[in-house]
Design an enzyme around this catalytic site. Sequence first.
Site, PDB file in Angstrom:
ATOM      1  N   CYS A 116      23.532  43.364  38.174  1.00  0.00           N
ATOM      2  CA  CYS A 116      24.837  44.035  38.116  1.00  0.00           C
ATOM      3  C   CYS A 116      24.729  45.544  37.935  1.00  0.00           C
ATOM      4  O   CYS A 116      25.674  46.275  38.220  1.00  0.00           O
ATOM      5  CB  CYS A 116      25.692  43.441  36.995  1.00  0.00           C
ATOM      6  N   HIS A 258      31.430  48.050  34.537  1.00  0.00           N
ATOM      7  CA  HIS A 258      31.161  46.872  35.357  1.00  0.00           C
ATOM      8  C   HIS A 258      32.215  45.812  35.059  1.00  0.00           C
ATOM      9  O   HIS A 258      32.523  45.527  33.902  1.00  0.00           O
ATOM     10  CB  HIS A 258      29.761  46.346  35.044  1.00  0.00           C
ATOM     11  N   ASN A 288      33.683  38.806  38.747  1.00  0.00           N
ATOM     12  CA  ASN A 288      32.451  39.586  38.626  1.00  0.00           C
ATOM     13  C   ASN A 288      31.747  39.625  39.976  1.00  0.00           C
ATOM     14  O   ASN A 288      31.179  38.630  40.419  1.00  0.00           O
ATOM     15  CB  ASN A 288      31.556  38.946  37.566  1.00  0.00           C
TER      16      ASN A 288
END
Length: 331
Positions: A116, A258, A288
Site C-alpha cells: 500500500c 492511505h 482499500n
Amino acid sequence: MYQSKITGTGKYHPEKVLTNDDLSKMVDTSDEWIIQRTGIKERRQSDLTKDEFPSGMAYHSAKEAIENALLKPNDIEIIVFSASLPDMLFPNTASCLQDKLGITNKCACIDVNAACTGWVYGMTMANSLIQTGVYKNILVVGTEMTSTFNNWEDRSTCVLFGDGSGSVVLSRADDNDTAKIYDSVLSSDSSKLDALILPNGGSKSPVTAEILEKREQYMSMDGQVIFKNAVKTMSSHCATLLKRNNLTLDDIDWFIPHQANLRIIETTGQLLKCPPEKVIVNVEKYANTSSASIPAALHEAVIDGRIKRGQKLLFAAFGAGLTSGAMLLEF
C-alpha cells in the site's frame, strides 16, 4: 538542485460496483457490520474481459494524467509502476503500460512493490531523479487488482479491498514556480512480516494443487497488528516531516492518507490533531485500493476543485512489509 511539480493527475476504477449488500449474499456479513467497522459502503471489482487488470486500468489513469499535464506519451522519460500483484511475474507491468500507451521512445520502466505504500515510495524515487536532473517528466502509477487475492469466503478481509488505479505526472518545476516536494520519509518494519502476507505463489512456494485444495492461495491479515501499527507509524511520520520542515498542521491545507478503512483514517487524524475537514476521504466508495488509493483520492480532489495550486499537501501510507511512508509537498 531542481524542484518537482505534480503537473497531471488521473484515476480509473472498474465499472462493476460490489456493495455491502452484495457481499452479504456471499459471506456472513451485513451492510451495518461493514460500515461500523470500516466505513466502506462499496468497492469496485475488475472485469478481465474489459482489460481491467493492472496495466489495463493504469492505461486509463496514466493517459488522463499525461493529458492533464499537457504532455504526450513520448514526453515520459521513465515509468515507475507500483503494484502488489502485477500483470505477470515478468516482464514488469511498467513495460506493459509503456506498450499500451504507445510510448516509442524506449523510456525506462520499473515496477515497485511496497504494498500500500508503493506509490509513496515511487514518488520519493521520482522526486530524487528530478532533483538531480536525470529526468524532467516521470509517470508514477499506483494500480492494484486486489480482487485476485481476496478470499471471498473470509468476511474479515474480503470486505476491505477494491480495485483501481491512480497516476501522477511529476515534472521539473520552472525556476519561478513555488511547487515542490519538501520532504519524505520511508520505512519498513520486517519484524512484523506475517501480519499481512500472501505467502504462496512466488518462487519460495509456487501454487500447487495442494495449496489450491486447502485454499491457501490468498492473503492473510492480523487486523489488530495492522491497525495499531498503521495509525502509529503514519501519524509519527507526518509529525516528523512537519517538525523537520518547521511547519505545523495549520500550514497544511490537505491531508491525504492511505484509504485503508475509515477507523484508521480517523484515528491517524486524531493522533495528528488534524481537523476532519482537512482530511480527504473516499474509502466509502472504493474501499482499500492499496497503492492506488492516494493518487486516486488526490485526482478526485484536484478535479472537484478542493486542491488548488500553492496549497500544501501531506500524504501518508502503510502496508505489508510492514512498509510505511509520508510525503510533504506544495501542489
